[in-house]
Design a protein around this motif. Structure first.
Motif, PDB file in Angstrom:
ATOM      1  N   PRO A  22       0.921  -1.303   0.027  1.00 23.95           N
ATOM      2  CA  PRO A  22      -0.137  -0.031  -0.139  1.00 23.95           C
ATOM      3  C   PRO A  22       0.926   1.247   0.110  1.00 23.95           C
ATOM      4  CG  PRO A  22      -1.055  -1.421   1.507  1.00 23.95           C
ATOM      5  CD  PRO A  22       0.347  -2.265   1.054  1.00 23.95           C
ATOM      6  N   GLY A  23       1.953   1.252   0.692  1.00 22.67           N
ATOM      7  CA  GLY A  23       2.814   2.230   0.441  1.00 22.67           C
ATOM      8  C   GLY A  23       2.479   3.614   1.195  1.00 22.67           C
ATOM      9  N   THR A  24       1.487   3.846   2.005  1.00 23.51           N
ATOM     10  CA  THR A  24       1.033   4.983   2.621  1.00 23.51           C
ATOM     11  C   THR A  24       1.785   5.105   3.964  1.00 23.51           C
ATOM     12  OG1 THR A  24      -0.746   3.857   3.878  1.00 23.51           O
ATOM     13  CG2 THR A  24      -1.275   4.845   1.831  1.00 23.51           C
ATOM     14  N   ALA A  25       1.800   6.093   4.524  1.00 19.59           N
ATOM     15  CA  ALA A  25       2.794   6.542   5.732  1.00 19.59           C
ATOM     16  C   ALA A  25       2.113   5.728   6.786  1.00 19.59           C
ATOM     17  CB  ALA A  25       2.887   8.064   6.037  1.00 19.59           C
ATOM     18  N   GLU A  26       0.918   5.639   6.890  1.00 16.39           N
ATOM     19  CA  GLU A  26       0.218   4.947   7.928  1.00 16.39           C
ATOM     20  C   GLU A  26       0.426   3.563   7.846  1.00 16.39           C
ATOM     21  OE1 GLU A  26      -4.093   4.531   7.314  1.00 16.39           O
ATOM     22  OE2 GLU A  26      -4.611   5.131   9.470  1.00 16.39           O
ATOM     23  N   TYR A  27       0.637   2.823   6.662  1.00 15.34           N
ATOM     24  CA  TYR A  27       0.591   1.378   6.592  1.00 15.34           C
ATOM     25  C   TYR A  27       2.266   1.014   6.845  1.00 15.34           C
ATOM     26  CZ  TYR A  27       0.529  -3.431   4.596  1.00 15.34           C
ATOM     27  OH  TYR A  27       0.644  -4.637   4.632  1.00 15.34           O
ATOM     28  N   LEU A  28       3.009   2.035   6.258  1.00 19.88           N
ATOM     29  CA  LEU A  28       4.563   1.865   6.768  1.00 19.88           C
ATOM     30  C   LEU A  28       4.863   1.979   8.197  1.00 19.88           C
ATOM     31  CD1 LEU A  28       6.043   4.092   3.999  1.00 19.88           C
ATOM     32  CD2 LEU A  28       6.367   1.534   4.060  1.00 19.88           C
ATOM     33  N   ALA A  29       3.963   2.572   8.912  1.00 15.84           N
ATOM     34  CA  ALA A  29       4.188   2.615  10.344  1.00 15.84           C
ATOM     35  C   ALA A  29       3.658   1.366  10.999  1.00 15.84           C
ATOM     36  CB  ALA A  29       3.369   3.750  11.096  1.00 15.84           C
ATOM     37  N   TRP A  30       2.597   0.559  10.494  1.00 19.23           N
ATOM     38  CA  TRP A  30       2.251  -0.593  11.116  1.00 19.23           C
ATOM     39  C   TRP A  30       3.110  -1.607  10.536  1.00 19.23           C
ATOM     40  CZ3 TRP A  30      -2.993   0.485   8.290  1.00 19.23           C
ATOM     41  CH2 TRP A  30      -3.997   1.282   9.291  1.00 19.23           C
ATOM     42  N   VAL A  31       3.838  -1.693   9.296  1.00 17.44           N
ATOM     43  CA  VAL A  31       4.822  -2.539   9.052  1.00 17.44           C
ATOM     44  C   VAL A  31       5.879  -2.573  10.019  1.00 17.44           C
ATOM     45  CG1 VAL A  31       6.536  -3.352   7.400  1.00 17.44           C
ATOM     46  CG2 VAL A  31       4.139  -2.780   6.526  1.00 17.44           C
ATOM     47  N   GLU A  32       6.339  -1.414  10.498  1.00 12.11           N
ATOM     48  CA  GLU A  32       7.445  -1.028  11.285  1.00 12.11           C
ATOM     49  C   GLU A  32       7.517  -1.764  12.548  1.00 12.11           C
ATOM     50  OE1 GLU A  32      10.466   2.515  11.650  1.00 12.11           O
ATOM     51  OE2 GLU A  32       9.714   0.997  10.143  1.00 12.11           O
ATOM     52  N   ASN A  33       6.121  -1.783  13.126  1.00 12.21           N
ATOM     53  CA  ASN A  33       6.086  -2.371  14.455  1.00 12.21           C
ATOM     54  C   ASN A  33       5.266  -3.807  14.395  1.00 12.21           C
ATOM     55  OD1 ASN A  33       3.414  -1.892  14.556  1.00 12.21           O
ATOM     56  ND2 ASN A  33       3.495  -0.804  16.486  1.00 12.21           N
ATOM     57  N   ASN A  34       5.189  -4.526  13.078  1.00 10.13           N
ATOM     58  CA  ASN A  34       4.683  -5.716  12.945  1.00 10.13           C
ATOM     59  C   ASN A  34       3.138  -5.772  13.043  1.00 10.13           C
ATOM     60  OD1 ASN A  34       5.255  -8.109  12.036  1.00 10.13           O
ATOM     61  ND2 ASN A  34       6.271  -9.128  13.710  1.00 10.13           N
ATOM     62  N   PHE A  35       2.522  -4.714  13.043  1.00  9.30           N
ATOM     63  CA  PHE A  35       1.023  -4.469  12.962  1.00  9.30           C
ATOM     64  C   PHE A  35       0.657  -4.657  14.385  1.00  9.30           C
ATOM     65  CE2 PHE A  35       2.000  -6.254   8.575  1.00  9.30           C
ATOM     66  CZ  PHE A  35       1.373  -5.094   8.027  1.00  9.30           C
ATOM     67  N   ALA A  36       1.429  -4.496  15.554  1.00  4.55           N
ATOM     68  CA  ALA A  36       1.042  -4.612  16.822  1.00  4.55           C
ATOM     69  C   ALA A  36      -0.039  -3.515  17.257  1.00  4.55           C
ATOM     70  CB  ALA A  36       2.210  -4.404  17.753  1.00  4.55           C
ATOM     71  N   ASP A  37       0.036  -2.461  16.723  1.00  2.00           N
ATOM     72  CA  ASP A  37      -1.011  -1.575  17.034  1.00  2.00           C
ATOM     73  C   ASP A  37      -1.915  -1.119  15.856  1.00  2.00           C
ATOM     74  OD1 ASP A  37       0.680  -0.049  15.143  1.00  2.00           O
ATOM     75  OD2 ASP A  37       1.115   1.543  16.177  1.00  2.00           O
ATOM     76  N   TRP A  38      -1.974  -2.170  14.959  1.00  2.00           N
ATOM     77  CA  TRP A  38      -2.975  -2.102  14.067  1.00  2.00           C
ATOM     78  C   TRP A  38      -4.384  -2.607  14.613  1.00  2.00           C
ATOM     79  CZ3 TRP A  38      -5.878  -6.252  12.478  1.00  2.00           C
ATOM     80  CH2 TRP A  38      -6.610  -6.119  11.252  1.00  2.00           C
TER      81      TRP A  38
END
Ligand SMILES: Nc1nc2c(c(=O)[nH]1)N[C@H]1C(S)=C(S)[C@@H](COP(=O)(O)O)O[C@H]1N2
Ligand SMILES: [Mo]
Length: 196
Positions: A22-38
């Motif tokens: 998806p490449g959005t800033a929001e998605y990149l942030a989720w990837v960063e912490n392995n979707f722990a706060d998704w």
């Protein structure tokens, strides 16, 4: 029921098609912490709107199915999917009597800023093979295949199975959403019911 296969039938590689990230800033942030706060948001015409973390979804009863994915572009692949039956989520949020469709809102926008989305009716939503999948071939869903959560709907074509699901919305009608035809590709002329 759609046909189910065995481990011996698994495709060596399950392709990635459509959006690969998806490449959005929001998605990149989720990837960063392995979707722990998704969190998956479920709302609309329901009695009890709810949010589910990935851990919460993984803690619910699951279904595993080995099925064949057919893409309208002319390829098929067999994969093993594990996820939570959509029925269980709907039972928790309790659809209101006027709710007729389940809409899946994805995290990926196209070049024009239109987000991928899809919709199904309740017959499809309560089907036993309709699951919100978080694993593919015994591993967490790869980004290319829709991490952290994608729809599996085994009696219809690939484009119905929204990847990168962020929000599920129950609605009375979908002609007020986006292009009005009930899905990203439907808005460009594809059939709403994509039966195989
Ligand atoms: N969010 C989102 N979901 C999507 C798509 C997409 O581009 N974005 N492509 C669809 C199409 S056409 C197919 S065939 C499948 C591809 O799934 P795969 O990448 O796991 O092979 O996802 C479907 N769901
Ligand atoms: Mo597809």
């Amino acid at each position: 029921m759609a046909r189910e296969y065995t481990e011996a039938d698994l495709s060596p590689v399950f392709p990635v098609n459509g959006t690969t990230h998806p490449g959005t800033a929001e998605y990149l942030a989720w990837v960063e912490n392995n979707f722990a706060d998704w969190q998956l948001e479920v709302g609309g015409r329901v009695e009890q709107p709810a949010r589910f973390s990935l851990a919460a979804l993984r803690g619910l009863p699951s279904r595993t199915q080995i099925t064949r994915h057919d893409c309208v572009e002319g390829w098929s692949a067999i994969g093993k999917w594990k996820g939570v039956p959509l029925r269980l989520i709907l039972e928790q949020v309790r659809p209101r009597p006027e709710a007729r469709y389940v809409v899946f809102h994805s995290a990926d926008p196209d070049e024009l800023g239109h987000y991928y989305y899809e919709s199904i009716d309740f017959e499809e939503a309560y089907h036993p093979q309709t699951i919100l999948a978080y694993d593919l071939n015994d591993r967490p869903l790869p980004i290319g295949n829709g991490a952290p959560l994608r729809l599996r709907l085994e009696r219809q074509l690939g484009y119905k199975m929204a990847k990168y699901i962020m929000r599920i919305e129950l609605v009375e009608r979908f002609d007020t959403l986006a292009g009005g035809k009930g899905g990203y590709w439907e808005d460009q002329g594809y059939e709403w019911y994509a039966g195989i």
